[in-house]
Design a protein around this motif. Structure first.
Motif, mmCIF file in Angstrom:
data_model
loop_
_atom_site.group_PDB
_atom_site.id
_atom_site.type_symbol
_atom_site.label_atom_id
_atom_site.label_comp_id
_atom_site.label_asym_id
_atom_site.label_seq_id
_atom_site.Cartn_x
_atom_site.Cartn_y
_atom_site.Cartn_z
ATOM 1 N N LEU A 104 0.831 -1.212 0.000
ATOM 2 C CA LEU A 104 0.000 0.000 0.000
ATOM 3 C C LEU A 104 0.864 1.260 0.000
ATOM 4 C CD1 LEU A 104 -2.801 -1.018 2.540
ATOM 5 C CD2 LEU A 104 -2.967 -0.889 0.028
ATOM 6 N N HIS A 105 2.009 1.210 0.654
ATOM 7 C CA HIS A 105 2.898 2.371 0.652
ATOM 8 C C HIS A 105 3.491 2.608 -0.737
ATOM 9 C CE1 HIS A 105 5.864 5.277 1.967
ATOM 10 N NE2 HIS A 105 6.815 4.523 1.431
ATOM 11 N N LEU A 106 3.817 1.545 -1.442
ATOM 12 C CA LEU A 106 4.338 1.700 -2.796
ATOM 13 C C LEU A 106 3.271 2.237 -3.747
ATOM 14 C CD1 LEU A 106 6.475 -1.583 -3.127
ATOM 15 C CD2 LEU A 106 7.282 0.762 -2.695
ATOM 16 N N GLN A 107 2.016 1.911 -3.472
ATOM 17 C CA GLN A 107 0.927 2.407 -4.304
ATOM 18 C C GLN A 107 0.466 3.808 -3.893
ATOM 19 O OE1 GLN A 107 -2.142 -0.563 -4.063
ATOM 20 N NE2 GLN A 107 -1.012 -2.071 -5.313
ATOM 21 N N GLY A 108 1.007 4.334 -2.802
ATOM 22 C CA GLY A 108 0.633 5.663 -2.342
ATOM 23 C C GLY A 108 -0.576 5.703 -1.449
ATOM 24 N N SER A 109 -1.088 4.538 -1.036
ATOM 25 C CA SER A 109 -2.273 4.511 -0.192
ATOM 26 C C SER A 109 -1.940 4.539 1.300
ATOM 27 C CB SER A 109 -3.113 3.262 -0.498
ATOM 28 O OG SER A 109 -3.500 3.238 -1.861
ATOM 29 N N ALA A 110 -0.710 4.281 1.668
ATOM 30 C CA ALA A 110 -0.288 4.279 3.064
ATOM 31 C C ALA A 110 0.862 5.256 3.238
ATOM 32 C CB ALA A 110 0.132 2.877 3.504
ATOM 33 N N SER A 111 0.843 5.967 4.328
ATOM 34 C CA SER A 111 1.880 6.964 4.586
ATOM 35 C C SER A 111 3.153 6.316 5.092
ATOM 36 C CB SER A 111 1.373 7.984 5.612
ATOM 37 O OG SER A 111 1.094 7.325 6.846
ATOM 38 N N LEU A 112 4.215 7.103 5.111
ATOM 39 C CA LEU A 112 5.491 6.615 5.618
ATOM 40 C C LEU A 112 5.428 6.355 7.128
ATOM 41 C CD1 LEU A 112 8.427 5.941 4.990
ATOM 42 C CD2 LEU A 112 8.987 8.350 5.390
ATOM 43 N N PHE A 113 4.631 7.142 7.829
ATOM 44 C CA PHE A 113 4.471 6.929 9.276
ATOM 45 C C PHE A 113 3.829 5.581 9.569
ATOM 46 C CE2 PHE A 113 1.708 7.182 13.004
ATOM 47 C CZ PHE A 113 2.641 7.457 13.990
ATOM 48 N N LEU A 114 2.797 5.222 8.785
ATOM 49 C CA LEU A 114 2.135 3.936 8.983
ATOM 50 C C LEU A 114 3.090 2.782 8.678
ATOM 51 C CD1 LEU A 114 -0.401 2.318 9.621
ATOM 52 C CD2 LEU A 114 -1.074 2.558 7.210
ATOM 53 N N LEU A 115 3.915 2.969 7.654
ATOM 54 C CA LEU A 115 4.889 1.930 7.316
ATOM 55 C C LEU A 115 5.920 1.759 8.437
ATOM 56 C CD1 LEU A 115 6.121 -0.050 5.303
ATOM 57 C CD2 LEU A 115 7.376 1.874 4.290
ATOM 58 N N GLY A 116 6.429 2.872 8.940
ATOM 59 C CA GLY A 116 7.402 2.780 10.030
ATOM 60 C C GLY A 116 6.794 2.222 11.304
ATOM 61 N N TYR A 117 5.561 2.607 11.591
ATOM 62 C CA TYR A 117 4.877 2.112 12.788
ATOM 63 C C TYR A 117 4.637 0.601 12.696
ATOM 64 C CZ TYR A 117 1.273 1.559 16.342
ATOM 65 O OH TYR A 117 0.536 1.142 17.426
ATOM 66 N N SER A 118 4.214 0.118 11.529
ATOM 67 C CA SER A 118 3.970 -1.313 11.349
ATOM 68 C C SER A 118 5.267 -2.109 11.462
ATOM 69 C CB SER A 118 3.310 -1.570 9.990
ATOM 70 O OG SER A 118 2.083 -0.852 9.883
ATOM 71 N N THR A 119 6.340 -1.573 10.908
ATOM 72 C CA THR A 119 7.626 -2.264 11.003
ATOM 73 C C THR A 119 8.117 -2.333 12.443
ATOM 74 O OG1 THR A 119 8.174 -1.462 8.785
ATOM 75 C CG2 THR A 119 9.983 -2.299 10.134
ATOM 76 N N ALA A 120 7.940 -1.241 13.182
ATOM 77 C CA ALA A 120 8.362 -1.236 14.583
ATOM 78 C C ALA A 120 7.547 -2.214 15.420
ATOM 79 C CB ALA A 120 8.231 0.183 15.142
ATOM 80 N N VAL A 121 6.250 -2.285 15.144
ATOM 81 C CA VAL A 121 5.403 -3.229 15.881
ATOM 82 C C VAL A 121 5.805 -4.673 15.586
ATOM 83 C CG1 VAL A 121 3.047 -4.110 16.096
ATOM 84 C CG2 VAL A 121 3.456 -1.652 16.088
ATOM 85 N N ALA A 122 6.122 -4.966 14.321
ATOM 86 C CA ALA A 122 6.535 -6.328 13.960
ATOM 87 C C ALA A 122 7.857 -6.703 14.633
ATOM 88 C CB ALA A 122 6.649 -6.447 12.446
ATOM 89 N N LEU A 123 8.814 -5.778 14.645
ATOM 90 C CA LEU A 123 10.094 -6.039 15.304
ATOM 91 C C LEU A 123 9.921 -6.203 16.809
ATOM 92 C CD1 LEU A 123 12.433 -3.581 13.353
ATOM 93 C CD2 LEU A 123 12.182 -6.062 13.046
#
Length: 222
Positions: A104-123
């Motif tokens: 979704l981030h590559l398609q422009g539907s998700a922001s960079l903040f959401l991407l960073g937040y999801s990655t931090a939660v997964a880690l």
């Protein structure tokens, strides 16, 4: 001349029939006679298959269960097993949701903040899973002693929250005094002389089922 031929042929047939009879019956021929093919039966080695049960197997036969008697039990193991599997499920769901967020981030539907937040939660979920499994796998759920009081079977959880059994020699298990722990402590260590691996059990949170058998392994309790 004809009579001689008939006698020779009759003698040949008699000898041939006798040799065939000896070869089929397996009788021992004279040592001076040459060995004929088919008259000797080679002896094949007997192979004996030995089936052994794994020491870390979670399922045991009824005969094996009868050879061990419980000396210690931890009644909270079901709760710890549920927590272990819950952490595994939570980490799996978090990791599976991470690729769609990247897409979704590559398609422009998700922001960079959401991407960073999801990655931090997964880690963070992965780190918590490793930490939780590191301690949960070292909690002793039950201990059994065999009839000869020479083998101790210790049950604990593995990474997937399943039961895992260890068979230890009683002579290899340190007593409470050898580990340096005080008998008044809530959590005690189960250590061996031949390994640096440490497991944990508690006489306060757990229950000593067979006190003489427990003292046989860990020493006298106050």
């Amino acid at each position: 001349m004809m009579v001689s031929v008939i006698r020779c042929r009759t003698t040949y047939l008699v000898l041939r029939r006798s040799c065939f009879h000896w070869a089929r019956s397996g009788d021992r021929l004279h040592p001076d006679w040459p060995v004929q093919l088919g008259s000797v039966r080679p002896s094949l080695p007997v192979v004996t298959a030995v089936v052994k049960c794994s020491s870390s197997s979670s399922s045991c036969s009824p005969v094996e269960e009868e050879e061990f008697s419980m000396i210690y039990s931890q009644p909270h193991m079901r709760l710890l097993r549920a927590v272990s599997r819950l952490k595994l499920l939570q980490t799996s769901v978090t990791v599976l949701l991470l690729p769609p967020v990247f897409l979704l981030h590559l398609q422009g539907s998700a922001s960079l903040f959401l991407l960073g937040y999801s990655t931090a939660v997964a880690l963070f979920a992965g780190a918590m899973l490793y930490t939780a499994s590191h301690f949960l796998r070292r909690v002793v759920g039950a201990m059994y002693l065999d009839r000869s009081q020479s083998t101790l079977k210790v049950s604990h959880l593995d990474f997937w929250g399943r039961r895992c059994d260890l068979h230890l020699a009683v002579e290899d298990v340190m007593t409470v005094g050898d580990t340096g722990d005080s008998q008044e402590e809530a959590i005690l260590r189960l250590r061996r002389y031949s390994s640096s691996e440490t497991l944990y059990f508690s006489t306060r949170l757990g229950r000593v089922v067979d006190r003489p058998g427990f003292q046989k392994v860990f020493g006298t309790l106050s």
